[in-house]
Design a protein around this motif. Structure first.
Motif, PDB file in Angstrom:
ATOM      1  N   VAL A 189       8.615 -32.688-114.913  1.00 50.80           N
ATOM      2  CA  VAL A 189       8.460 -33.164-113.541  1.00 50.80           C
ATOM      3  C   VAL A 189       7.100 -32.669-113.052  1.00 50.80           C
ATOM      4  CG1 VAL A 189       9.529 -33.253-111.256  1.00 50.80           C
ATOM      5  CG2 VAL A 189      10.928 -32.676-113.244  1.00 50.80           C
ATOM      6  N   CYS A 190       6.478 -33.422-112.186  1.00 50.38           N
ATOM      7  CA  CYS A 190       5.201 -32.990-111.614  1.00 50.38           C
ATOM      8  C   CYS A 190       5.374 -31.637-110.922  1.00 50.38           C
ATOM      9  CB  CYS A 190       4.694 -34.050-110.633  1.00 50.38           C
ATOM     10  SG  CYS A 190       3.214 -33.534-109.738  1.00 50.38           S
ATOM     11  N   ARG A 191       4.337 -30.825-110.930  1.00 55.59           N
ATOM     12  CA  ARG A 191       4.392 -29.479-110.368  1.00 55.59           C
ATOM     13  C   ARG A 191       4.328 -29.459-108.839  1.00 55.59           C
ATOM     14  NH1 ARG A 191       4.332 -25.838-107.801  1.00 55.59           N
ATOM     15  NH2 ARG A 191       3.957 -23.630-108.165  1.00 55.59           N
ATOM     16  N   TYR A 192       3.882 -30.555-108.229  1.00 55.20           N
ATOM     17  CA  TYR A 192       3.521 -30.463-106.808  1.00 55.20           C
ATOM     18  C   TYR A 192       4.608 -30.924-105.842  1.00 55.20           C
ATOM     19  CZ  TYR A 192      -1.080 -29.665-108.905  1.00 55.20           C
ATOM     20  OH  TYR A 192      -2.126 -29.195-109.654  1.00 55.20           O
ATOM     21  N   CYS A 193       4.478 -32.114-105.284  1.00 57.70           N
ATOM     22  CA  CYS A 193       5.221 -32.361-104.044  1.00 57.70           C
ATOM     23  C   CYS A 193       6.704 -32.656-104.254  1.00 57.70           C
ATOM     24  CB  CYS A 193       4.549 -33.467-103.234  1.00 57.70           C
ATOM     25  SG  CYS A 193       4.980 -35.137-103.724  1.00 57.70           S
ATOM     26  N   GLY A 194       7.418 -32.681-103.142  1.00 54.93           N
ATOM     27  CA  GLY A 194       8.872 -32.873-103.168  1.00 54.93           C
ATOM     28  C   GLY A 194       9.306 -34.264-103.590  1.00 54.93           C
ATOM     29  N   ALA A 195       8.337 -35.185-103.796  1.00 53.24           N
ATOM     30  CA  ALA A 195       8.701 -36.505-104.311  1.00 53.24           C
ATOM     31  C   ALA A 195       9.395 -36.353-105.664  1.00 53.24           C
ATOM     32  CB  ALA A 195       7.464 -37.384-104.433  1.00 53.24           C
ATOM     33  N   GLY A 196       8.853 -35.466-106.497  1.00 54.62           N
ATOM     34  CA  GLY A 196       9.487 -35.190-107.784  1.00 54.62           C
ATOM     35  C   GLY A 196       9.283 -36.279-108.817  1.00 54.62           C
ATOM     36  N   CYS A 197       8.032 -36.679-109.026  1.00 56.12           N
ATOM     37  CA  CYS A 197       7.768 -37.717-110.029  1.00 56.12           C
ATOM     38  C   CYS A 197       8.059 -37.191-111.436  1.00 56.12           C
ATOM     39  CB  CYS A 197       6.306 -38.148-109.960  1.00 56.12           C
ATOM     40  SG  CYS A 197       5.888 -38.974-108.420  1.00 56.12           S
ATOM     41  N   GLY A 198       8.734 -38.015-112.216  1.00 52.54           N
ATOM     42  CA  GLY A 198       8.985 -37.676-113.608  1.00 52.54           C
ATOM     43  C   GLY A 198       7.707 -37.815-114.407  1.00 52.54           C
TER      44      GLY A 198
ATOM     45  N   PHE B 168       4.569 -44.214-112.362  1.00 48.30           N
ATOM     46  CA  PHE B 168       3.414 -43.974-111.490  1.00 48.30           C
ATOM     47  C   PHE B 168       3.294 -42.500-111.120  1.00 48.30           C
ATOM     48  CE2 PHE B 168       4.160 -48.477-110.844  1.00 48.30           C
ATOM     49  CZ  PHE B 168       2.865 -48.970-110.905  1.00 48.30           C
ATOM     50  N   LEU B 169       2.066 -42.044-110.982  1.00 54.42           N
ATOM     51  CA  LEU B 169       1.782 -40.694-110.486  1.00 54.42           C
ATOM     52  C   LEU B 169       0.622 -40.807-109.511  1.00 54.42           C
ATOM     53  CD1 LEU B 169       1.665 -38.699-113.863  1.00 54.42           C
ATOM     54  CD2 LEU B 169       3.580 -38.825-112.268  1.00 54.42           C
ATOM     55  N   CYS B 170       0.449 -39.805-108.683  1.00 53.12           N
ATOM     56  CA  CYS B 170      -0.761 -39.796-107.857  1.00 53.12           C
ATOM     57  C   CYS B 170      -1.831 -38.996-108.581  1.00 53.12           C
ATOM     58  CB  CYS B 170      -0.484 -39.263-106.447  1.00 53.12           C
ATOM     59  SG  CYS B 170      -0.448 -37.469-106.333  1.00 53.12           S
ATOM     60  N   VAL B 171      -3.002 -38.903-107.971  1.00 55.20           N
ATOM     61  CA  VAL B 171      -4.152 -38.294-108.633  1.00 55.20           C
ATOM     62  C   VAL B 171      -3.875 -36.820-109.008  1.00 55.20           C
ATOM     63  CG1 VAL B 171      -5.255 -37.704-106.437  1.00 55.20           C
ATOM     64  CG2 VAL B 171      -6.660 -38.076-108.444  1.00 55.20           C
ATOM     65  N   LYS B 172      -3.102 -36.134-108.179  1.00 58.39           N
ATOM     66  CA  LYS B 172      -2.786 -34.725-108.509  1.00 58.39           C
ATOM     67  C   LYS B 172      -1.964 -34.644-109.797  1.00 58.39           C
ATOM     68  CE  LYS B 172      -0.903 -33.741-104.413  1.00 58.39           C
ATOM     69  NZ  LYS B 172      -1.324 -34.896-103.613  1.00 58.39           N
ATOM     70  N   GLY B 173      -1.003 -35.552-109.911  1.00 60.84           N
ATOM     71  CA  GLY B 173      -0.142 -35.553-111.097  1.00 60.84           C
ATOM     72  C   GLY B 173      -0.931 -35.813-112.369  1.00 60.84           C
ATOM     73  N   TYR B 174      -1.823 -36.795-112.321  1.00 63.17           N
ATOM     74  CA  TYR B 174      -2.595 -37.133-113.523  1.00 63.17           C
ATOM     75  C   TYR B 174      -3.488 -35.986-113.980  1.00 63.17           C
ATOM     76  CZ  TYR B 174      -1.123 -41.979-113.490  1.00 63.17           C
ATOM     77  OH  TYR B 174      -0.372 -43.108-113.574  1.00 63.17           O
TER      78      TYR B 174
ATOM     79  N   HIS C 209       2.849 -37.859 -99.950  1.00 68.91           N
ATOM     80  CA  HIS C 209       3.907 -38.324-100.874  1.00 68.91           C
ATOM     81  C   HIS C 209       3.512 -39.700-101.390  1.00 68.91           C
ATOM     82  CE1 HIS C 209       5.920 -35.355 -98.291  1.00 68.91           C
ATOM     83  NE2 HIS C 209       6.632 -35.064 -99.362  1.00 68.91           N
ATOM     84  N   PRO C 210       2.365 -39.744-102.095  1.00 70.44           N
ATOM     85  CA  PRO C 210       1.753 -41.052-102.387  1.00 70.44           C
ATOM     86  C   PRO C 210       2.644 -41.992-103.195  1.00 70.44           C
ATOM     87  CG  PRO C 210       0.256 -39.243-102.920  1.00 70.44           C
ATOM     88  CD  PRO C 210       1.571 -38.626-102.618  1.00 70.44           C
ATOM     89  N   VAL C 211       3.433 -41.462-104.107  1.00 73.26           N
ATOM     90  CA  VAL C 211       4.187 -42.377-104.973  1.00 73.26           C
ATOM     91  C   VAL C 211       5.390 -42.963-104.223  1.00 73.26           C
ATOM     92  CG1 VAL C 211       5.400 -42.602-107.173  1.00 73.26           C
ATOM     93  CG2 VAL C 211       3.297 -41.284-107.055  1.00 73.26           C
ATOM     94  N   ILE C 212       5.929 -42.235-103.272  1.00 72.35           N
ATOM     95  CA  ILE C 212       6.980 -42.816-102.423  1.00 72.35           C
ATOM     96  C   ILE C 212       6.351 -43.873-101.510  1.00 72.35           C
ATOM     97  CG2 ILE C 212       8.817 -42.333-100.762  1.00 72.35           C
ATOM     98  CD1 ILE C 212       8.949 -39.501-101.746  1.00 72.35           C
TER      99      ILE C 212
HETATM  100 FE1  SF4 Z   1       3.185 -35.198-108.107  1.00 75.18          FE
HETATM  101 FE2  SF4 Z   1       1.840 -36.998-106.693  1.00 75.18          FE
HETATM  102 FE3  SF4 Z   1       4.323 -37.545-107.570  1.00 75.18          FE
HETATM  103 FE4  SF4 Z   1       3.949 -35.778-105.614  1.00 75.18          FE
HETATM  104  S1  SF4 Z   1       3.508 -37.977-105.555  1.00 75.18           S
HETATM  105  S2  SF4 Z   1       5.289 -35.525-107.392  1.00 75.18           S
HETATM  106  S3  SF4 Z   1       2.039 -34.816-106.240  1.00 75.18           S
HETATM  107  S4  SF4 Z   1       2.506 -37.212-108.840  1.00 75.18           S
END
Ligand code: SF4
Ligand code: MGD
Length: 736
Positions: free
Chosen positions: A12-21, A45-51, A179-182
């Motif tokens: 799971v992504c380390r950052y926001c509460g969206a919780g992208c796989g 999909f991920l946001c720039v932080k996730g990538y 919460h870019p991916v939401i």
């Molecule tokens: Fe990570 Fe971005 Fe998804 Fe949040 S929206 S969990 S920061 S990839």
């Protein structure tokens, strides 16, 4: 050029509460790539932080060895020396000054197993509630909002509701950046759905506001009147659902300092003064916009609300949360696909790790409360500790832990997975307390120095993210397992290992080694997880069905999930849409039951909360409002994301956003140096003149360690949730 990858490991992504796989790509013992998990809710999909996650593991300033402060310098010591010293200090303090002289300050980013363990150690083992965490700065108002409106914490809906919603009511949330991916899902819905409406209520015209059909700007801190005025319109125009109100709602107010039920008629009378005209006068939000928003909200086929810190980080945070729930309850826009009241979570494990495990000073695990005798007995029995062990008085909350540390009432403090030397409001005085030689501060950190670890007596190097395994529980009640993918650097260790070792050594020094063997008999995080499942059994959280083996395979499971063959629950409080606990807790219910609110006959509460403004409104001396928050590139205090060259290049430094009208008045141009001063401190920043904040408002991001914006913010907090008002304080502005 694509990196060579030996194996992909699910996480799971380390950052926001969206919780992208995510899948992390490992090659020769290193993480070399990350990709989105197509089978998870984020559909790859991920946001720039996730990538850009991999570089955070390999930053030059990773904490590698235990470090002890000697004079002004840190010197390397062994783990044995570190643990001996730390347990000696804690044991000594407990023997001399009692259990309330030690404390723990945790994080909504720690794994569930870590937080559950520390909660057990402090509340069940030591018998002190001196344990709280950074979700107090983040989600406390949302948690108390859910509990006071619905009887139990956590949202009832899910991301899946976005696909079914026709009206999005987004208030106090810059989803496009936070919460870019939401937000992407909402964009998609807007493009595909016919007549999908987006209402954005925000004093800044953020990136999120760009897709809004209606952007309602207002003076920060006055949104309570807007929400009441919307309810006023809904009632006056007969847009509320009589059936829903009759069957599922009670009306409540505070009388003589206690909650009291009132009638619908009394509520209508209470709303009388909140006309759209009155709301416009106070908030400066046009009355026609309020009327339009009320109609869209009530009349759409399904309305979904989102909010985060704009409502939560406020001295009226709980009330603001209640008022959003009110609108859903009045109109019956709840517990149906697309109709729900959904608080977005800031951190990846604020829900699972802190709210659910009860690692806040007033909570016990899985919906139980410190102040409730039956709940204490329940937990004492479950943990196998003597009756009366759990202290009946809730402990100090985040800000108050640091106040007590300043005063020396708390003598030993352990901080893990959070950076309060930068992130606390009005941080100046608390930094002094943390630095004091009279107290003992331990900081478990993945990096060193940070703005907190620099103040510590002892720094313990921590394994980061997929260097250890554990569980995250995210915004939509989704639990996900993170597998260990690589080893931590040098001598860094998973926090849980350190916590377990600490508990045994501490108890040995207190002459309670045998008790520790019984209470803390865990070898790894799976052992802790299995106890957690048992602890949730039979509660409104029930996740007995989420075995570790299942979580490893699944792409997240949403609780309640009481049995191993249960698929997880997308929508709560409705048997029609699959919540099996409705039948268990309220056998006569035909569909919806707010079974957490047993004392109110399983009905939710519409609250009469009178308007009150912020703690520190602007005045002649400090005529501007300062608000703070996040940018898309960065995470909180920047320890991780500022180590990623691409993210740092894109967002290298702090700035102050001023709109062109105010800038002209002040004679300020973009890139000018500007001094901002509050009653607590001042800072010089570069100006960014953009038409984003409304008149009289300036915005500064919180991410930059060299620019401590929290020297200025206020630590005034909400009386119910104890969450500080990061979003509003009064400042003056001048050219530097
Ligand atoms: Fe990570 Fe971005 Fe998804 Fe949040 S929206 S969990 S920061 S990839
Ligand atoms: P983070 O940068 O997330 O900030 O504030 P913090 O929690 O203080 O800190 C997490 C720390 O944990 C980092 O230093 C990271 O290096 C470290 N770390 C990462 N992984 C691990 C690990 O596995 N183990 C250990 N031991 N350490 C680890 C967030 C807080 O800030 C929050 S939640 C909110 S909502 C507030 N928001 C806010 C705001 O909006 N405006 C202003 N001005 N201030 C704010 N402060 C609050």
């Amino acid at each position: 050029e694509a990196a060579h990858v030996e194996k992909w490991i699910k996480g799971v992504c380390r950052y926001c509460g969206a919780g992208c796989g995510v899948y992390v790509g490992v090659d020769k013992g290193k993480i070399v790539a990350v990709q989105g998990d197509k089978d998870n809710w984020n559909k790859g999909f991920l946001c720039v932080k996730g990538y850009y996650l991999p570089p955070i593991l390999y930053a030059a300033d990773r904490a590698k060895y235990p470090m002890l402060k000697k004079g002004d310098k840190f010197v390397r010591i062994s783990w044995k020396e570190a643990m001996d010293l730390m347990t000696e200090k804690f044991a000594d303090s407990i023997k001399k000054h009692g259990v309330h002289s030690v404390a723990f300050y945790g994080s909504g980013q720690a794994y569930t197993e870590e937080s559950y363990f520390m909660n057990k150690l402090f509340k069940g083992g030591l018998g002190t509630n001196n344990i709280d965490g950074n979700p107090r700065l983040c989600m406390a108002s949302a948690a108390v909002g859910y509990v006071s409106s619905f009887g139990k914490d956590e949202p009832m809906g899910a991301y899946d509701d976005i696909y079914h919603s026709d009206c999005f009511f987004i208030i106090g949330s810059n989803m496009a950046e936070c919460h870019p991916v939401i937000f992407r899902l909402i964009n998609e819905r807007k493009q595909k759905g016919k007549d999908v409406k987006i209402i954005m209520v925000d004093p800044r015209k953020t990136l999120s506001a760009r897709i809004a059909d209606l952007h309602m700007s207002f003076i920060p801190g006055t949104d309570l009147v807007i929400l009441h005025a919307m309810a006023h319109v809904i009632v006056k125009e007969g847009l509320y659902s009589k059936d829903y109100v009759n069957n599922h709602v009670v009306f409540k107010t505070i009388k003589d300092d206690k909650p009291a039920k009132v009638s619908f008629e009394e509520y209508v009378k209470f709303l009388e003064e909140y006309t759209p005209e009155m709301a416009e006068k106070i908030s400066h939000c046009p009355k026609d916009d309020i009327i339009k928003a009320a109609r869209w909200f009530a009349q759409s086929k399904a309305t979904m609300s989102f909010w985060t810190m704009g409502l939560n980080q406020r001295t009226r945070g709980v009330w603001a949360n209640n008022l959003v729930h009110n609108l859903h309850l009045l109109t019956g826009q709840i517990c149906r696909p697309g109709a729900t009241s959904f608080s977005l979570t800031g951190q990846p494990n604020a829900c699972g790790g802190i709210r659910d495990t009860g690692l806040l000073s007033h909570l016990l695990p899985y919906g139980r409360l410190v102040a409730n005798e039956k709940d204490r007995k329940d937990m004492e029995k479950f943990w196998g500790v003597p009756e009366g062990r759990i202290h009946p008085k809730p402990g100090p909350t985040a800000v108050d832990i640091f106040r007590a540390f300043n005063k020396g009432e708390i003598k030993c403090l352990w901080i893990a997975c959070t950076n309060p030397g930068q992130s606390l409001p009005n941080v100046g005085p608390y930094r002094k307390g943390m630095e004091s030689k009279d107290t003992f501060l331990v900081v478990s950190e993945a990096y060193h120095p940070t703005r907190t670890s620099e103040l510590a007596d002892l720094v313990l190097p921590a394994a980061l993210w997929v260097e250890k395994d554990g569980t995250y529980g995210q915004s939509e009640r989704r639990y996900q397992y993170l597998e260990k993918a690589v080893n931590p650097p040098a001598e860094a260790r998973p926090d849980l290992d350190v916590m377990i070792e600490f508990s045994h050594k501490l108890f040995a020094k207190l002459g309670r080694a045998d008790e520790a063997k019984r209470l803390f008999n865990f070898k790894n995080s799976e052992d802790v997880w299995n106890e957690i499942r048992q602890c949730s059994k039979g509660t409104a959280y029930d996740f007995m069905g989420m075995t570790r083996a299942r979580l490893k395979k699944a792409h997240g499971i949403q609780w309640p999930c009481p049995t191993e063959d249960h698929p997880g629950t997308v929508r709560r409080y409705t048997s029609r849409y699959g919540d099996v606990l409705v039948k268990k807790f309220d056998p006569h219910a035909t569909d919806v039951s707010f079974y957490g609110a047993k004392a109110d006959g399983n009905k939710a509460a519409v609250w009469l909360r009178p308007y009150k403004g912020p703690a520190e409104p602007p005045d002649a001396e400090y005529p501007y409002i300062l608000t703070t928050g996040r940018q898309i590139e960065h995470w909180h205090t920047g320890t991780m994301t500022l180590k990623v060259p691409e993210l740092k290049r894109s967002a290298p430094d702090a700035f102050v956003e001023i709109n062109p009208r105010d800038a002209q008045k002040l004679g300020i141009k973009s890139r000018d140096k500007v001094k901002i001063t509050s009653r607590r401190g001042s800072i010089v920043l570069e100006a960014k003149v953009v038409d984003v904040p409304r008149d009289g408002l300036v915005f500064v991001p919180m991410h930059y360690p060299e620019r401590l914006i929290n020297l200025l913010t206020t630590d005034a907090y909400d009386a119910m949730s104890k969450q500080p008002e990061f979003k509003i304080c009064a400042v003056k502005i001048e050219k530097a």
